[in-house]
Design an enzyme around this catalytic site. Structure first.
Site, PDB file in Angstrom:
ATOM      1  N   GLU B  48       4.731  -4.767  11.255  1.00  0.00           N
ATOM      2  CA  GLU B  48       5.492  -6.124  11.324  1.00  0.00           C
ATOM      3  C   GLU B  48       4.718  -7.166  10.460  1.00  0.00           C
ATOM      4  OE1 GLU B  48       5.030  -4.331  14.060  1.00  0.00           O
ATOM      5  OE2 GLU B  48       7.183  -3.837  14.735  1.00  0.00           O
ATOM      6  N   PHE B 110      10.853  -4.469  29.987  1.00  0.00           N
ATOM      7  CA  PHE B 110      10.326  -3.820  28.971  1.00  0.00           C
ATOM      8  C   PHE B 110      10.397  -4.373  27.713  1.00  0.00           C
ATOM      9  CE2 PHE B 110      10.415  -0.394  25.823  1.00  0.00           C
ATOM     10  CZ  PHE B 110       9.233   0.252  25.851  1.00  0.00           C
ATOM     11  N   GLN B 111       9.045  -4.459  26.995  1.00  0.00           N
ATOM     12  CA  GLN B 111       8.930  -5.090  25.692  1.00  0.00           C
ATOM     13  C   GLN B 111       9.564  -6.566  25.514  1.00  0.00           C
ATOM     14  OE1 GLN B 111      10.358  -2.268  22.658  1.00  0.00           O
ATOM     15  NE2 GLN B 111       8.480  -1.511  22.723  1.00  0.00           N
ATOM     16  N   LYS B 160      19.513  -8.633  22.768  1.00  0.00           N
ATOM     17  CA  LYS B 160      20.175  -7.438  22.455  1.00  0.00           C
ATOM     18  C   LYS B 160      21.868  -7.619  22.956  1.00  0.00           C
ATOM     19  CE  LYS B 160      19.952  -2.583  22.644  1.00  0.00           C
ATOM     20  NZ  LYS B 160      18.974  -1.212  22.982  1.00  0.00           N
ATOM     21  N   MET B 466     -17.975 -12.463   1.574  1.00  0.00           N
ATOM     22  CA  MET B 466     -18.268 -13.805   2.108  1.00  0.00           C
ATOM     23  C   MET B 466     -18.863 -14.345   3.169  1.00  0.00           C
ATOM     24  SD  MET B 466     -17.290 -16.683   0.764  1.00  0.00           S
ATOM     25  CE  MET B 466     -15.951 -17.046  -0.323  1.00  0.00           C
TER      26      MET B 466
HETATM   27  C1  LIG Z   1      -8.103 -11.602   9.685  1.00  0.00           C
HETATM   28  C2  LIG Z   1      -9.500 -12.293   9.412  1.00  0.00           C
HETATM   29  N1  LIG Z   1     -10.471 -11.890  10.100  1.00  0.00           N
HETATM   30  C3  LIG Z   1     -11.648 -12.381   9.755  1.00  0.00           C
HETATM   31  C4  LIG Z   1     -12.050 -13.262   8.675  1.00  0.00           C
HETATM   32  C5  LIG Z   1     -13.351 -14.003   8.435  1.00  0.00           C
HETATM   33  N2  LIG Z   1     -13.518 -13.570   7.029  1.00  0.00           N
HETATM   34  C6  LIG Z   1     -13.461 -14.435   6.016  1.00  0.00           C
HETATM   35  S1  LIG Z   1     -13.703 -13.418   4.482  1.00  0.00           S
HETATM   36  C7  LIG Z   1     -14.426 -12.140   5.460  1.00  0.00           C
HETATM   37  C8  LIG Z   1     -14.997 -11.009   4.610  1.00  0.00           C
HETATM   38  C9  LIG Z   1     -13.884 -10.543   3.716  1.00  0.00           C
HETATM   39  O1  LIG Z   1     -14.425  -9.200   3.268  1.00  0.00           O
HETATM   40  P1  LIG Z   1     -13.897  -8.367   1.895  1.00  0.00           P
HETATM   41  O2  LIG Z   1     -12.279  -8.406   2.032  1.00  0.00           O
HETATM   42  O3  LIG Z   1     -14.529  -7.263   1.736  1.00  0.00           O
HETATM   43  O4  LIG Z   1     -13.999  -9.377   0.789  1.00  0.00           O
HETATM   44  P2  LIG Z   1     -15.304  -9.950   0.025  1.00  0.00           P
HETATM   45  O5  LIG Z   1     -15.749 -11.240   0.574  1.00  0.00           O
HETATM   46  O6  LIG Z   1     -16.385  -8.801   0.395  1.00  0.00           O
HETATM   47  O7  LIG Z   1     -15.116  -9.981  -1.343  1.00  0.00           O
HETATM   48  C10 LIG Z   1     -14.195 -12.561   6.840  1.00  0.00           C
HETATM   49  C11 LIG Z   1     -14.597 -11.283   7.702  1.00  0.00           C
HETATM   50  C12 LIG Z   1     -10.569 -13.768   8.126  1.00  0.00           C
HETATM   51  N3  LIG Z   1     -10.783 -14.651   7.047  1.00  0.00           N
HETATM   52  N4  LIG Z   1      -9.490 -13.090   8.509  1.00  0.00           N
END
Ligand SMILES: Cc1ncc(C[n+]2csc(CCOP(=O)(O)OP(=O)(O)O)c2C)c(N)n1
Ligand SMILES: [Mg+2]
Lengths: 172, 560
Positions: B48, B110-111, B160, B466
């Site tokens: 979803e 349920f749900q 529902k 990042m």
């Molecule tokens: C759902 C979620 N969890 C954690 C984060 C924190 N976060 C921001 S950037 C990042 C790393 C992203 O890694 P990747 O997709 O490999 O991109 P890169 O920076 O390596 O290009 C994280 C863990 C987030 N923004 N969203």
């Protein structure tokens, strides 16, 4: 500068409308000092009053964030001369006749009513500005206060000023 | 008619053509009715959240309202991230969720989950429909609320039994929401004041945000006429074309030096359709210290004065106001200002270490050149997202789709699906990170099922890059839990397992050919680029900093 504000909000009388408002206050970090809700003479419209403290900027945000809610019809900050009232019920323990007399005198001074009498307890009803209720409770604190219930402040502008709702419009 | 049929009829009346969703017990009557309504195209996602992001991207790429269906409880809860994302980035969505029968509501059936309660703070508004005869009104209101004012997601929770109930009411032609009347036309007096302030300004800057995506035409005319320097936030990319000489790039944390310096020195900022997010302002106290006049145009009054005080607030629709500004403004006499800006630009091109190593910047730039900046670009969240914002020259509005406000990893792949459904004839380029991609990669099945020709460019650095960058800069290289490469799947085989052609690129010299191969592929394709891990996004203003704290180049030791 932080100031105390009394805000009236007219809302559509829908389920959860109060939850929407209090959840928004919580989420935005606005503190509510007191809150009161009731129906109005207009069908389907309820009125909520809040007491909040904050500087101008916070108050501006409070008003704008309230207005953002779909079911909020009108928000008014009562800044001019206003009537402000709160009601409280206070149950106090009484031991002897002397205490009974003293408590009666205090009640008279605050124009509080004794609304229930029991062997070891008196219950007072007091209305007025919340500050007056504060003082009344302070006086009673020298006695055995058993229970208090305050309704929260309600407010209305003095004079001929009224909160007007825009006429329902044949919309969009 | 049953409630389920009424729902679909109401959607058709709103002009809906596509629904993204995933069925389940509590929404089966709706899916059964859908079986008979062939004019409604349903895209079945594998989760979803994917349906929610797809509907979001569909809405942003098309300018229409995105529609998403989910079942009660777990189905609806899986939507929450996408709803919050749409709320933050002001995207018009209508979500319909099944709910347990009204007789069971409140019994921990349920749900069952309190979906209207859970989604209250992450939707613009929501409804629990208890009476089937209310349904057409609710749907009409939901679409009206979703697309007007500051757009946002509206959720309709539909028990529902209500889906099965016999309808005896009417379909209203109009909505009547006395508490909801967005101001569309900016106040003429404020527009006059804005025009006067503009012509008196010595160092004006135009800032556009996501709320200006539908106002690109008048804004471009305004820029042309006045010659004002313009910057675009992450959500505003494409409002002013990247190759417009007036365009200085993106401001904020990873913005260009010229954009940030211009804001820092500006005496007037005209902000249209943005809300001064902290990734744009940094330390609010030190943001734009030379500013005398902020003209803030926004349709949501609460977003004006929330972060930065506006001397000239203009509540109204970005396109309507920009039209008036374009008509009323004349050429600005700001040659000295432009000379300073040109010098910043010349001295500070975006850092682009093209030294023979395979880097994301080079890959993105190559795609930018090959597509002429005309593709619909979608991203995940992380370094690759910022590189895409910096190096892909977005030419068209509604063509850079990214999770800005919420920063949702996993947005990319499902969003590319929604974008491709909205713009079937156009090239949709997804720049995704290895971390982000793995949060929603099950939607490869959706790409495959509908043979959507999305071009998946996986910038695999083997890290949560990042986060690693912040650890580099602010946590003395303590790389706590950011290493992925030891356990990443073979992305090429993975895509192939879903029936999507894929290949891997490991050397800088292969980039141009790879780009050609990706763009030449008629259907979907995944290209995995094994990019250098030790890489940072620069310039960077550390969180809570100001332009004065800008780090323009990687520190020595991080360069190796
Ligand atoms: C759902 C979620 N969890 C954690 C984060 C924190 N976060 C921001 S950037 C990042 C790393 C992203 O890694 P990747 O997709 O490999 O991109 P890169 O920076 O390596 O290009 C994280 C863990 C987030 N923004 N969203
Ligand atoms: Mg990565």
């Amino acid at each position: 500068m932080k100031q105390r504000h009394v805000i009236s909000v007219l809302v559509e009388d829908h389920p959860r409308v109060l939850t929407r408002i209090t959840s928004m206050f919580a989420r935005r970090g606005f503190n509510i000092d007191s809150l009161a809700v009731g129906r109005t003479h207009l069908p389907g419209v309820s009125r909520i009053s809040f007491v909040v403290e904050g500087d101008d900027r916070t108050l501006e945000q409070v008003e704008k964030q309230l207005n953002r809610l779909i079911e909020v019809l009108k928000v008014v900050d009562h800044e001019g001369p206003r009537l402000e009232r709160e009601l409280a019920l206070v149950k106090v323990r009484v031991e002897g006749i002397e205490e009974r007399i003293e408590l009666k005198e205090i009640a008279e001074a605050f124009r509080a009513q004794i609304v229930d009498v029991a062997r070891h307890a008196l219950t007072f009803e007091v209305t007025g500005h919340p500050a007056k209720i504060d003082r009344f409770l302070e006086e009673l604190s020298n006695y055995g206060v058993l229970e208090t219930m305050r309704t929260g402040a309600v407010a209305m502008d003095r004079g001929e000023r009224v909160i007007k709702l825009r006429a329902r419009r044949e919309a969009v | 008619m049953t409630g389920a049929e009424v729902l679909l009829e109401a959607l058709v009346r709103e002009g809906v053509e596509v629904i993204f969703g995933h069925p389940g017990g509590a929404i089966m009557p709706v899916y059964d009715a859908l079986y008979h309504r062939k004019e409604l195209r349903h895209i079945l996602t594998r989760h979803e959240q994917g349906a929610g992001h797809a509907a979001t991207a569909y809405a942003r790429a098309s300018g229409r309202v995105g529609v998403v269906f989910a079942t009660s409880g777990p189905g609806a809860l899986n939507l929450t991230t996408a709803l919050a994302d749409a709320m933050m980035d002001a995207t018009p969505l209508v979500a319909v969720t099944g709910q347990v029968p009204t007789t069971a509501v409140g019994t921990d059936a349920f749900q069952e989950a309190d979906v209207t309660g859970v989604t209250m703070p992450i939707t613009k508004h929501n409804y629990l429909v208890a009476d089937v005869n209310d349904l057409p009104r609710v749907v009409k209101e939901a679409f009206h609320i979703a697309r007007t004012g500051r757009p946002g997601p509206v959720l309709i929770d539909l028990p529902k039994d209500v889906q099965n109930d016999a309808f005896t009411g009417d379909f209203p032609e109009q909505v009547d929401l006395p508490g909801y009347r967005p101001t569309y036309k900016g106040h003429p007096r404020q527009i006059e004041r804005a025009l006067a302030a503009l012509s008196a300004a010595e160092r004006p800057v135009l800032m556009v945000g996501g709320g200006a995506q539908h106002a690109a035409d008048p804004i471009r005319r305004f820029v042309e006429r006045t010659g004002i320097p313009a910057v675009a936030t992450l959500q505003g990319l494409g409002v002013v074309a990247a190759d417009d000489p007036h365009y200085l790039g993106m401001p904020g944390m990873h913005g260009t030096v010229a954009a940030n310096r211009a804001i820092h020195e500006a005496d007037l900022i005209l902000g249209i359709g943005l809300r001064f997010d902290d990734r744009v302002t940094g330390d609010v106290e030190r943001f734009a210290p030379n500013l005398k006049t902020l003209i803030h145009v926004n349709i949501e009054p609460a977003d004006i004065g929330k972060v930065i005080e506006a001397q000239i607030p203009v509540v109204g629709d970005a396109a309507w106001v920009a039209e008036r500004l374009a008509e009323g403004a004349g050429p600005l006499k700001i040659e000295p200002w432009w000379r300073r800006i040109r010098a910043w630009q010349a001295e500070n091109p975006l850092p682009f270490p093209d030294d023979g190593e395979l880097r994301s910047q080079a890959v993105i730039r190559a795609f930018g050149e090959a597509t002429g900046g005309e593709a619909v670009v979608v991203t995940g969240v992380g370094q690759h997202q910022m590189f895409a914002a910096q190096f892909y020259p977005v030419k068209k509005p509604r063509s850079f789709l990214t999770s800005g406000g919420l920063g949702t990893m996993g947005f990319g792949l499902p969003a590319s699906i929604g974008a491709q459904v909205a713009r079937p004839g156009e090239t949709v380029l997804l720049f995704d990170g290895d971390g982000s991609f793995q949060m929603t990669l099950q939607e490869l099945a959706t790409v495959s099922k509908y043979r959507l020709p999305v071009k998946i460019v996986l910038l695999n650095n083997g890290f949560l890059g990042m986060v690693r960058q912040w650890q580099d800069l602010f946590y003395e290289d303590r790389y706590s839990e950011v290493f992925l490469a030891d356990s990443n799947p073979d992305f090429v085989k993975l895509a192939e397992a879903y029936g999507i052609p894929a290949f891997r690129v490991e050397r800088r010299e292969e980039v141009e050919d790879a780009v050609e191969r990706v763009l030449g592929e008629p259907g979907p394709v995944l290209a995995e680029f094994r990019v250098k891990a030790e890489e940072g996004v620069f310039p960077m203003i550390p969180a809570g900093g100001s332009t004065e704290d800008m780090i323009t180049e990687p520190p020595e030791e991080a360069r190796s």
